[in-house]
Motif scaffolding. Structure first.
Motif, PDB file in Angstrom:
ATOM      1  N   GLU A  89      -8.364   7.977  -8.322  1.00 24.04           N
ATOM      2  CA  GLU A  89      -9.516   8.610  -8.990  1.00 24.04           C
ATOM      3  C   GLU A  89     -10.054   9.791  -8.186  1.00 24.04           C
ATOM      4  OE1 GLU A  89     -11.432   4.460 -10.459  1.00 24.04           O
ATOM      5  OE2 GLU A  89     -12.872   5.948  -9.707  1.00 24.04           O
ATOM      6  N   VAL A  90     -10.292   9.536  -6.882  1.00 19.77           N
ATOM      7  CA  VAL A  90     -10.887  10.556  -6.023  1.00 19.77           C
ATOM      8  C   VAL A  90      -9.925  11.729  -5.837  1.00 19.77           C
ATOM      9  CG1 VAL A  90     -11.634  10.934  -3.632  1.00 19.77           C
ATOM     10  CG2 VAL A  90     -12.445   8.946  -4.869  1.00 19.77           C
ATOM     11  N   GLY A  91      -8.645  11.413  -5.711  1.00 21.35           N
ATOM     12  CA  GLY A  91      -7.633  12.466  -5.551  1.00 21.35           C
ATOM     13  C   GLY A  91      -7.584  13.364  -6.773  1.00 21.35           C
ATOM     14  N   ARG A  92      -7.649  12.757  -7.974  1.00 23.69           N
ATOM     15  CA  ARG A  92      -7.640  13.566  -9.203  1.00 23.69           C
ATOM     16  C   ARG A  92      -8.892  14.433  -9.280  1.00 23.69           C
ATOM     17  NH1 ARG A  92      -5.635   8.949 -12.685  1.00 23.69           N
ATOM     18  NH2 ARG A  92      -3.380   9.159 -12.498  1.00 23.69           N
ATOM     19  N   PHE A 107       0.830  -1.204   0.000  1.00 28.91           N
ATOM     20  CA  PHE A 107       0.000   0.000   0.000  1.00 28.91           C
ATOM     21  C   PHE A 107       0.867   1.257   0.000  1.00 28.91           C
ATOM     22  CE2 PHE A 107      -2.320   3.431   2.093  1.00 28.91           C
ATOM     23  CZ  PHE A 107      -3.439   3.505   1.280  1.00 28.91           C
ATOM     24  N   ARG A 108       1.836   1.306   0.913  1.00 31.46           N
ATOM     25  CA  ARG A 108       2.658   2.507   1.041  1.00 31.46           C
ATOM     26  C   ARG A 108       3.403   2.807  -0.262  1.00 31.46           C
ATOM     27  NH1 ARG A 108       4.115   5.061   5.777  1.00 31.46           N
ATOM     28  NH2 ARG A 108       2.848   4.459   7.562  1.00 31.46           N
ATOM     29  N   SER A 109       3.988   1.768  -0.904  1.00 28.45           N
ATOM     30  CA  SER A 109       4.785   2.050  -2.109  1.00 28.45           C
ATOM     31  C   SER A 109       3.883   2.415  -3.289  1.00 28.45           C
ATOM     32  CB  SER A 109       5.743   0.904  -2.428  1.00 28.45           C
ATOM     33  OG  SER A 109       4.996  -0.243  -2.683  1.00 28.45           O
ATOM     34  N   LYS A 110       2.718   1.771  -3.424  1.00 34.44           N
ATOM     35  CA  LYS A 110       1.832   2.113  -4.552  1.00 34.44           C
ATOM     36  C   LYS A 110       1.243   3.511  -4.394  1.00 34.44           C
ATOM     37  CE  LYS A 110       0.711  -2.215  -6.635  1.00 34.44           C
ATOM     38  NZ  LYS A 110      -0.213  -2.840  -7.538  1.00 34.44           N
ATOM     39  N   MET A 111       0.892   3.877  -3.166  1.00 34.60           N
ATOM     40  CA  MET A 111       0.327   5.220  -2.944  1.00 34.60           C
ATOM     41  C   MET A 111       1.385   6.296  -3.175  1.00 34.60           C
ATOM     42  SD  MET A 111      -2.911   5.433  -2.184  1.00 34.60           S
ATOM     43  CE  MET A 111      -3.261   6.806  -1.095  1.00 34.60           C
ATOM     44  N   THR A 112       2.606   6.035  -2.742  1.00 37.39           N
ATOM     45  CA  THR A 112       3.680   7.001  -2.944  1.00 37.39           C
ATOM     46  C   THR A 112       3.944   7.157  -4.444  1.00 37.39           C
ATOM     47  OG1 THR A 112       4.588   6.304  -0.843  1.00 37.39           O
ATOM     48  CG2 THR A 112       6.041   7.606  -2.234  1.00 37.39           C
ATOM     49  N   ALA A 113       3.948   6.036  -5.172  1.00 43.16           N
ATOM     50  CA  ALA A 113       4.163   6.091  -6.627  1.00 43.16           C
ATOM     51  C   ALA A 113       3.027   6.856  -7.307  1.00 43.16           C
ATOM     52  CB  ALA A 113       4.254   4.669  -7.183  1.00 43.16           C
ATOM     53  N   ALA A 114       1.817   6.784  -6.750  1.00 44.56           N
ATOM     54  CA  ALA A 114       0.678   7.506  -7.335  1.00 44.56           C
ATOM     55  C   ALA A 114       0.755   9.008  -7.051  1.00 44.56           C
ATOM     56  CB  ALA A 114      -0.631   6.931  -6.800  1.00 44.56           C
ATOM     57  N   GLY A 115       1.663   9.413  -6.161  1.00 44.07           N
ATOM     58  CA  GLY A 115       1.842  10.847  -5.900  1.00 44.07           C
ATOM     59  C   GLY A 115       1.331  11.316  -4.542  1.00 44.07           C
ATOM     60  N   PHE A 116       0.893  10.395  -3.687  1.00 46.19           N
ATOM     61  CA  PHE A 116       0.411  10.792  -2.354  1.00 46.19           C
ATOM     62  C   PHE A 116       1.562  10.806  -1.358  1.00 46.19           C
ATOM     63  CE2 PHE A 116      -3.574   9.157  -4.195  1.00 46.19           C
ATOM     64  CZ  PHE A 116      -4.434  10.201  -3.875  1.00 46.19           C
ATOM     65  N   THR A 117       1.365  11.605  -0.284  1.00 48.85           N
ATOM     66  CA  THR A 117       2.330  11.602   0.816  1.00 48.85           C
ATOM     67  C   THR A 117       1.744  10.783   1.956  1.00 48.85           C
ATOM     68  OG1 THR A 117       3.054  13.790   0.193  1.00 48.85           O
ATOM     69  CG2 THR A 117       3.607  13.082   2.432  1.00 48.85           C
ATOM     70  N   ILE A 118       2.461   9.732   2.339  1.00 51.92           N
ATOM     71  CA  ILE A 118       2.006   8.879   3.434  1.00 51.92           C
ATOM     72  C   ILE A 118       2.924   9.125   4.624  1.00 51.92           C
ATOM     73  CG2 ILE A 118       1.448   6.504   4.124  1.00 51.92           C
ATOM     74  CD1 ILE A 118      -0.024   7.409   1.602  1.00 51.92           C
ATOM     75  N   SER A 119       2.320   9.505   5.756  1.00 53.89           N
ATOM     76  CA  SER A 119       3.133   9.790   6.935  1.00 53.89           C
ATOM     77  C   SER A 119       3.581   8.475   7.604  1.00 53.89           C
ATOM     78  CB  SER A 119       2.290  10.654   7.879  1.00 53.89           C
ATOM     79  OG  SER A 119       2.786  10.626   9.158  1.00 53.89           O
ATOM     80  N   GLY A 120       4.596   8.584   8.470  1.00 53.51           N
ATOM     81  CA  GLY A 120       5.079   7.416   9.210  1.00 53.51           C
ATOM     82  C   GLY A 120       5.920   6.511   8.332  1.00 53.51           C
TER      83      GLY A 120
END
Ligand code: PLP
Length: 405
Positions: free
Chosen positions: A397-400, A317-330
Motif C-alpha cells: 500500500e505504502v509503496g504504491r 517475507f523475502r518471497s512475498k515482497m519480491t513477488a510484490a515487486g520490491f527488491t530485497i538485498s542479501g
C-alpha cells in the motif's frame, strides 16, 4: 575569584561549541532520534504515549528470546542467587561459577576450545587485535566491517590492509602483499548488518590456507540462527574447522540482554585474560545477564526448531515482497533491506508504515552509500505468518502511494 570566572567562561564556550555541532548534525539531516518503547521487547510492542499493538520489525531479536519466559526466569533466578553484580573486574574478585559455566557453554556451542566473556561484543572487538597482533603482523579487513572492528584495528600496531567488500581478487592481492609479515589475520563480519549479505567464508578460508593466514569472524548477526543448528556462518558454509577466532554478542539472538565474547584456541583466550584491556579494566557481566544468555544457549542446544522457524519466516517475507515487486538485498538472511534508493522516500515510507502499525527504520547516507537508501526489515522467529503478511500488505500500500512500486 578569577579561576571560577575562567571555568564559567570555558563551560559557556563548550556549550556554544556543542550546540553548534548539534545544529550541524540537524542541518545535515543525519540526526538520530530515539522512539521510546513502553513494553517488553518483542514482535508486538507498545510505544510511549500511545501506539499499542505495533508489530516490530527492527530489533535484532532474531529468535524472539529477548522476552522468552524461560530466559526471564533464568535471569531472575541468577539475580536472586548471585546478586545484582560483582562490583569488580574479573581478575580481582569478579568471577563466579556462572561466568565460568557460560564460557564453557559458549565454547561447546561453537565447538571451540575456550571462550572469554566481555561486557559487549564492541569490547571484544576493541580488545582482540591489540592483544594479539604486533608491528610484525598484518590484519586484512573487509572495508564494510562493523565500526567496532574498525576501532579495534585502529588500536593495534599491526600493518593494516583493507580489502574491497567481499572481493576475493582484492583480498588475494592484499594477502600477497602481506606475505612479508610474520602473521596474517583476515577479519570479516560473518553477516553484514546493512545489506544482509553473508561473507564468502569458503573462499576466504581457501585463500587463507593458500597464503598461510588466520581467519577471524564477527558473528553478531549469525550466532544462534545461521546454519542447520544455528552455530553461525561457519556452520552454514561448512568451514567450522577453518575459522580460528569468533567474536559474537549475547545482545542480539542469544537473549538480547548484553555481553560479548571471543571463542577460539585456549592459548589465545588465556592471553586475552592477561592482556585485553576492555576485559581487564571493566566490570564483570551482571549475573542476570549471564543467566539470560546461558538459558538462551540451553534452548538452542536442546533443539534447532527455533532457528528453523526463523528461516521459514524469512523465506516467507523475502518471497512475498519480491513477488510484490520490491527488491530485497542479501540472501536467506533475516536482515531484509527493502531497497528504495531515495533517502526521502525511505524516510516517508517508514513513517507511513508506522501509521499502519508496522515499525521499520529507513537508512540513508551516511549510514549506507548515497543513492542506496533503504528500509531495513528484520524478521524474528516469533513473528506469526499473519504479522509477516500484514507487513507485506502495508509495504505494498505504502509503496504504491509513494510511487515506489
Ligand atoms: N559487531 C557487529 C557486526 C554488530 O552488529 C554489533 C552490534 O551492533 C557489534 C559488533 C557490537 O555488539 P554489542 O552490542 O554486543 O556491543
Amino acid at each position: 575569584g578569577a579561576p571560577r570566572a575562567a571555568s564559567v567562561a570555558a563551560a559557556a564556550q563548550l556549550r556554544r561549541r556543542l550546540e553548534s555541532e548539534l545544529e550541524d548534525i540537524r542541518g545535515a539531516g543525519t540526526w538520530k532520534s530515539e522512539r521510546v518503547i513502553a513494553s517488553r521487547q518483542g514482535p508486538h510492542i507498545r510505544l510511549a504515549g500511545g501506539g499499542a499493538g505495533i508489530i516490530n520489525f527492527c530489533a535484532n531479536n532474531y529468535l524472539g528470546l529477548s522476552s522468552h519466559p524461560e530466559v526471564i526466569r533464568a535471569a531472575v533466578e541468577a539475580l536472586e542467587k548471585f546478586g545484582a553484580g560483582l562490583s569488580s573486574v574479573r581478575f580481582i574478585c569478579g568471577t563466579q561459577s556462572i561466568h565460568k559455566d557460560l564460557e564453557e557453554k559458549i565454547a561447546r556451542f561453537h565447538q571451540r576450545e575456550d571462550a572469554i566473556l566481555y561486557a559487549s561484543c564492541f569490547d571484544a572487538n576493541a580488545g582482540i587485535f591489540e592483544a594479539l597482533l604486533t608491528p610484525e603482523d598484518a590484519v586484512l579487513s573487509d572495508e564494510l566491517n562493523h565500526a567496532s572492528i574498525i576501532d579495534g584495528i585502529r588500536l593495534c600496531k599491526a600493518n593494516k590492509y583493507r580489502y574491497k567488500h567481499m572481493d576475493m581478487q582484492d583480498l588475494e592481492a592484499k594477502l600477497k602483499e602481506a606475505q612479508k609479515h610474520r602473521l596474517r589475520l583476515v577479519a570479516t563480519d560473518g553477516a553484514f548488518s546493512m545489506d544482509g549479505d553473508i561473507a564468502p567464508l569458503r573462499e576466504i578460508c581457501q585463500l587463507a590456507q593458500k597464503y598461510d593466514a588466520l581467519v577471524f569472524i564477527d558473528e553478531c548477526h549469525a550466532t544462534g540462527f545461521l546454519g542447520p543448528n544455528g552455530r553461525g556462518t561457519d556452520e552454514l558454509l561448512g568451514v567450522m574447522d577453518k575459522v580460528t577466532i569468533i567474536n559474537s554478542t549475547l545482545g542480539k539472538a542469544l537473549g538480547g540482554a548484553a555481553g560479548g565474547y571471543t571463542t577460539g584456541p585456549t592459548p589465545l583466550i588465556d592471553l586475552l585474560r592477561q592482556r585485553s584491556r576492555p576485559y581487564l579494566f571493566s566490570n564483570s557481566l551482571p549475573p542476570a545477564v549471564v543467566g539470560c544468555a546461558s538459558k538462551a544457549l540451553d534452548l538452542l542446544m536442546e533443539s534447532n526448531a527455533i532457528a528453523q522457524s526463523m528461516a521459514a519466516k524469512t523465506q516467507r517475507f523475502r518471497s512475498k515482497m519480491t513477488a510484490a515487486g520490491f527488491t530485497i538485498s542479501g540472501k536467506d538472511h533475516p536482515i531484509c533491506p527493502v531497497m528504495l534508493g531515495d533517502a526521502r522516500l525511505a524516510s516517508v515510507m517508514a513513517e507511513d508504515m508506522l501509521n499502519r502499525g508496522i515499525y521499520v527504520i529507513g537508512f540513508s547516507y551516511p549510514v549506507v552509500p548515497k543513492g542506496k537508501a533503504r528500509i531495513r526489515v528484520q524478521i524474528s522467529a516469533v513473528h506469526s505468518d499473519e504479522d509477516i503478511d500484514r507487513c507485506v500488505e502495508a509495504f505494498t500500500e505504502v509503496g504504491r502511494k509513494h510511487g515506489a512500486l
